[in-house]
Enzyme design. Structure first.
Site: not given
Lengths: 413, 263, 184
Positions: A216, A220, A244-245, A288
Site C-alpha cells: 500500500h 500495485s 474483480k477479485d 508433495e
C-alpha cells in the site's frame, strides 16, 4: 496517515470511527479510498486468492487440531476418525489437504507474475523480500503438515528431509538429533512438528500483513510496469477490484472444490494411507508435487568437489533456489520493469518457467539415467538464469518503446 | 492468450505430478473396470456392498482386519439396527475390567463379551506378531483403507484377487511360502488364491456365484470401507458446483457492469 | 461499508434498476453460499458419530439380585440400577407424603417399581454418592449418602437431608425385555 476520519449517517459508526478509525483503514486498504492502477490484468488476482486460501487453511486447520492427536500410535487413527466419524470431518480435512496444493499453485503463479512484470523492482524490493520469506516459511509449514497424518510418506518424507541437516559440516549429526528430539524421526518429532505447524501459519499471517502494508505504500505495480502519474491512471479499489477479485474467487473455488469433492487424493500419494512403519521404506519416495522442482535440484549434485560433499552441495543449492529469489530486484538490472517491453528477457523468462516445470517432472522420476543428467542440466539453467542470464540480458537488451502513461495506453486500446 | 497460458501452466504442473506418481514394477497393469462409484455421479450399490461384506466376513476376515470400521457403520450399507446387532454378536471382544477391576479370568485370559454395534470390527489376530506367525511371516494388511493405499485403487484390488493364473510363467521364481500373482509388485504374494466359484452362498439367485463376481463385490465393499463418505461427497459436490457456476457467472456480470465505463 | 460514499459511476433509469437487481441477486446468492459454507465448520464441533453411538447403553439386569445394585456408564456418567426389595419400595411409596425438598412421587420416578434407575451424580456439586456396594453407607433413609457434603437420598433417590437441592435425576430408559434395559 493524516487523519481522514469518515463521516457516517449512522451515529454508532461515527462513534467508533472517531475513536478507532477502522473504517477509514478498511476503506484506504481495500475500499474506495485506495487508488489502484486501472490496467491490472487477471494475473493480479493471485495475491488476494492466496490470502483467501491462507484464511481457509487457518480455519480448517484450527478445527482439525481439535480432533487430531499428535502421537505416534494415535495420529493415523485420529485422522481416520476425523474422516469417518467427525461431522463434516472428511470435508474439512480434504479442504485442508487440497488447500495446501492450491496455496502453492497460487503462490507460484503470483511469484512468476512478479518476476515477469518486474514487481520486485524499486521501490518494491522489500515487499518482494517479505514475499520470498513468506514462500520459505510456507514451504516449511507444508512439509511439517505433511508429516502429521503419520502415514508411510509422512514418516519417510520427514526422515529424508530432516536428514538433510546432517549435511551441515561438523555439527550436522548433532543438529539432526536435536531436530528430531531422538535418534530417529519419532514421537517427539511428531509433537514438535505439530506445534510448529500450528504456529507458523500465524507467522505467515503477520508477514502477509507486512506484505500488504508495503504494497500500500507504493501501490500495485501494473502490467505496463510504469508508475502511476495521477488520478487519471487509477480507479478506486472498491468496487472495481473487489468485484474483480470476487470473480477470481468464484473461478478459483470451482477449480479447488472440484478436487475436494471429486478427486480429493489427486495430489496425494497412496502410500500415505498406510500407517507409518519405521522398519519399511516405501519403494519410491516422492515429496508433495510442490516440492518436486526443489527435490530435483537436491538430487542434481552427485560429485564431491574440493572436499565439499555432494550432499551438502545439494542441500545448499536447494535452499538457495528459494532464497536467491530475494536478490532478484538487483539481479534484474533493467531500467524497464515489465517484460512486455523486453523481448529478449521474455524469451528467457518463459524458458525459465518451462524449466521449473521440467524440474518438477524430473523430481518425480526415479534417480536413473536419463533423468540424472537432465536434472543436472535443468538445475544448471535454473541458477544460470538467475545469476547470469537475467543480470546480463536485463542490462544489455534493447527495450521496446514504453507508453507515456497508463491512461494513454488504456485509451489506445 | 494470458488465460491460455495460465491453463497451460496448471495443466503442466498437474501432468508433472501424475506422471511422477507412477512407480516401476514388473507387475501387470490392472484393467480398468466400470465401478458404480466412478465419476462425478458415482454412488454405491448397497446390495453389492452387502454381498461384498458377506465375502469379506466369510473369506477375508479369516486373516484380515478392518480396524477403522465399527459394526454400526454397516447400517450405512442397508443393514437394519437389529441385523447389525446380530452380526456384531457373532464376534467376541475384550470386555475390559469388570466391577472388581479384573481384566483376566481365572485362566489368565482376557474377559470377553459379545461385540456390540459400537465396537470396531473383529481383528482375527490379537497383534501383528501373531498375524505374522500364522501367515508364514507375511503380515495380512488391514483392509480398511486398502483401496486408497494402493496405486490403481479398486481396479488393482479386484485384479489382484483374481490374478492367480493356473500356470505361472516358467521364469518366475517364487519362494515356497509365497504365491505367484500377476498384479502384485514382485509377483510373490503371501496370500494364496482365496476366491473360487461357489465358495460363498449368495441369497440373491440372480447373482452369479463366481470368483469374478465375488472379487468385484468385495472390492466394492472395500471401496466403501475406505471412502464411506464418497456418496455424500460426490452428491454434495454436484450441488456445490452448480451453485458456484451460478455465483461466478453473477460475479462476472456484476464485474462487467462495474467496469463498463473503464474499458 | 454501506454508508461510505461510493465513487462508483452513477447509473440512471432502467440501466440503474437492472444493475441494482443484478447486484442484489449477487449479494443474496453469496450470502446464501457463505452461510451454507459456515455450517460444516460449526457442526464439526458437535459430538461425532462414534460418540453418538454410545449415547444409549443396553444393560443386562438379570444378574442383579434382590437388594443389590450395579453401576453402569452411560454417556460417561455413572447410572445406578438398584433392584429394590419389597420393603424399600414400601418405604419409598409411604414417603411420598413426607415433607420433601423436591416433591415427587415414587411412582413418577420408576417404570417398574422393582427397579430404580437414577443418574449417580449428587445434585449438590457433582460427587458420586455411596451406597451401591454392600458395606457402603446408605444414609439415614437407606438410599445413598454423598460423602462430599453429607447429602442423604432415600430408596427412591430423593433428597431428604443435606445441601443437595434436587432428587437424583432419572435418565430416559426403557425395558426392552424383563432382563434388558436400554438407557438413553
Amino acid at each position: 496517515m493524516s487523519h481522514p476520519t469518515k463521516q457516517f449517517k449512522n451515529p454508532v459508526l461515527n462513534w467508533i470511527e472517531y475513536r478507532l478509525p477502522i473504517f477509514s483503514l478498511i476503506d484506504n486498504s481495500v475500499g474506495s479510498g485506495y487508488p489502484t492502477p486501472k490496467n491490472l490484468s487477471y494475473w493480479w488476482n493471485f495475491g488476494s486468492l492466496a490470502g483467501f486460501v491462507l484464511v481457509i487453511m487457518i480455519a480448517t486447520g484450527i478445527l482439525l487440531a481439535m480432533q487430531y492427536t499428535p502421537h505416534e500410535t494415535m495420529a493415523f487413527s485420529s485422522v481416520e476418525h476425523i474422516m469417518r466419524d467427525v461431522n463434516w470431518g472428511w470435508l474439512i480435512r480434504y479442504l485442508h489437504m487440497n488447500g495446501g496444493s492450491m496455496f502453492f499453485i497460487l503462490v507460484y503463479i503470483h511469484v512468476f507474475r512478479g518476476v515477469y512484470y518486474g514487481s520486485h523492482k524499486k521501490p518494491r524490493e522489500l515487499l518482494w523480500i517479505i514475499g520470498v520469506i513468506i514462500l520459505f516459511i510456507m514451504i516449511i509449514t507444508a512439509f511439517l503438515g505433511y508429516v502429521l497424518p503419520w502415514g508411510q510418506m509422512s514418516y519417510w518424507g520427514a526422515t529424508v528431509i530432516t536428514s538433510m541437516l546432517s549435511a551441515v559440516p561438523v555439527v550436522g549429526d548433532d543438529l539432526t538429533i536435536w531436530l528430531w528430539g531422538g535418534f530417529t524421526v519419532d514421537n517427539p518429532t511428531l509433537n514438535r512438528f505439530f506445534s510448529l505447524h500450528y504456529l507458523l501459519p500465524f507467522t505467515i499471517l503477520g508477514l502477509v500483513i507486512l506484505h500488504v502494508w508495503a504494497l500500500h505504500e507504493h501501490k500495485s505495480n501494473n502490467p505496463l510496469g510504469i508508475d502511476v502519474q495521477g488520478p487519471q491512471d487509477t480507479i478506486p479499489f472498491h468496487p472495481y477490484y473487489t468485484v474483480k477479485d470476487l470473480f477470481g474467487v468464484g473461478v478459483f473455488l470451482i477449480f479447488y472444490l472440484y478436487f475436494v469433492f471429486f478427486a480429493p487424493n489427486f495430489f496425494g500419494e497412496p502410500d500415505n494411507y498406510i500407517p507409518a512403519n519405521p522398519l519399511l521404506t516405501p519403494p519410491h519416495i516422492v515429496p508433495e508435487w510442490y516440492f518436486l522442482p526443489f527435490y530435483a535440484i537436491l538430487r542434481a549434485f552427485t560429485v564431491d568437489i574440493w572436499g565439499i560433499t555432494a550432499k551438502l552441495q545439494g542441500v545448499v543449492a536447494m535452499v538457495m533456489a528459494v532464497l536467491l529469489l530475494a536478490a532478484l530486484p538487483w539481479l534484474d538490472g533493467s531500467r524497464v520493469r515489465s517484460m512486455s517491453f523486453r523481448p529478449r528477457s521474455r524469451i528467457f523468462f518463459w524458458t525459465f518457467v518451462a524449466n521449473c516445470i521440467f524440474l518438477g517432472y524430473l523430481g518425480g522420476q526415479v534417480a536413473e539415467e536419463p533423468y540424472v543428467i537432465l536434472g543436472k542440466i535443468s538445475t544448471a539453467y535454473y541458477f544460470a538464469y538467475l545469476l547470469i542470464i537475467l543480470p546480463f540480458v536485463s542490462r544489455t537488451e534493447d527495450v521496446d518503446e514504453v507508453p507515456e502513461s497508463i491512461s494513454a495506453a488504456v485509451s489506445k486500446q | 492468450m494470458k488465460t491460455i497460458r495460465t491453463t497451460a501452466i496448471a495443466a503442466a504442473l498437474i501432468l508433472g505430478v501424475a506422471s511422477g506418481a507412477q512407480a516401476a514394477t514388473d507387475a501387470k497393469e490392472p484393467e480398468t473396470r466400470d465401478w458404480t462409484f466412478n465419476g462425478v455421479f458415482g454412488y454405491y450399490d448397497e446390495a453389492q456392498l452387502r454381498r461384498g461384506f458377506q465375502v469379506f466376513k466369510d473369506i477375508c476376515n479369516a486373516c484380515h482386519g478392518l480396524d477403522y470400521i465399527a459394526y454400526r457403520n454397516l447400517q450405512a450399507i442397508g443393514y437394519t439396527e437389529d441385523e447389525v446387532k446380530a452380526i456384531a454378536a457373532e464376534f467376541e471382544v475384550r470386555s475390559g475390567p469388570d466391577e472388581d477391576g479384573e481384566e483376566l479370568n481365572e485362566d489368565g485370559d482376557f474377559l470377553t463379551r459379545p461385540a456390540l454395534p459400537f465396537d470396531k470390527f473383529n481383528n482375527p489376530y490379537p497383534n501383528e506378531n501373531a498375524a505374522k506367525a500364522a501367515n508364514g511371516g507375511s503380515l495380512p494388511p488391514d483392509l480398511s483403507l486398502i483401496n486408497k493405499a494402493r496405486i490403481g485403487g479398486a481396479n488393482y484390488t479386484a485384479a489382484l484377487l483374481l490374478g492367480y493364473p493356473e500356470e505361472m510363467p516358467e521364469d518366475a521364481h517364487i519362494p515356497d511360502d509365497k504365491h505367484y500373482n500377476d498384479y502384485f509388485p514382485g509377483n510373490a504374494i503371501g496370500m494364496p488364491q482365496m476366491l473360487f466359484d461357489e465358495v460363498v452362498e449368495y441369497e440373491d439367485e440372480t447373482i452369479p456365484m463366481t470368483a469374478e463376481q465375488y472379487a468385484v463385490d468385495v472390492t466394492a465393499f472395500l471401496q466403501w470401507a475406505a471412502e464411506p463418505e464418497l456418496e455424500e461427497r460426490k452428491s454434495l459436490g454436484v450441488v456445490v458446483m452448480v451453485f458456484l457456476f451460478v455465483l461466478t457467472w453473477l460475479f462476472y456480470k456484476v464485474k462487467q457492469q462495474v467496469w463498463r465505463d473503464v474499458h | 461499508m454501506a454508508d461510505t460514499a461510493s465513487t462508483a459511476p452513477e447509473m440512471s433509469g432502467d440501466d440503474g434498476n437492472r444493475r441494482d437487481f443484478l447486484l442484489n441477486a449477487t449479494i443474496g446468492v453469496s450470502a446464501v453460499g457463505t452461510l451454507a459454507a459456515i455450517w460444516p465448520f460449526i457442526d464439526f464441533l458437535s459430538p461425532s458419530a462414534d460418540v453418538l453411538a454410545l449415547a444409549t447403553t443396553e444393560v443386562d439386569i438379570s444378574g442383579v439380585d434382590l437388594g443389590m445394585a450395579i453401576t453402569i456408564q452411560w454417556q460417561g456418567k455413572p447410572v445406578f440400577v438398584r433392584h429394590r426389595t419389597a420393603e424399600e419400595i414400601e418405604t419409598a411409596v409411604a414417603d411420598d407424603a413426607a415433607e420433601l425438598r423436591d416433591p415427587q412421587a415414587d411412582a413418577d420416578r420408576v417404570q417398574n417399581p422393582d427397579w430404580l434407575i437414577v443418574i449417580g451424580i449428587c445434585t449438590h456439586l457433582g460427587c458420586i454418592p455411596q451406597g451401591q456396594k454392600p458395606g457402603e453407607p446408605r444414609g439415614e433413609w437407606g438410599g445413598w449418602f454423598c460423602p462430599c457434603h453429607g447429602s442423604h437420598y432415600d430408596t427412591s433417590g430423593r433428597i431428604r437431608k443435606g445441601p443437595a437441592p434436587l432428587n437424583l435425576a432419572v435418565p430416559p430408559y426403557e425395558f426392552l425385555s424383563d432382563d434388558t434395559v436400554k438407557i438413553g
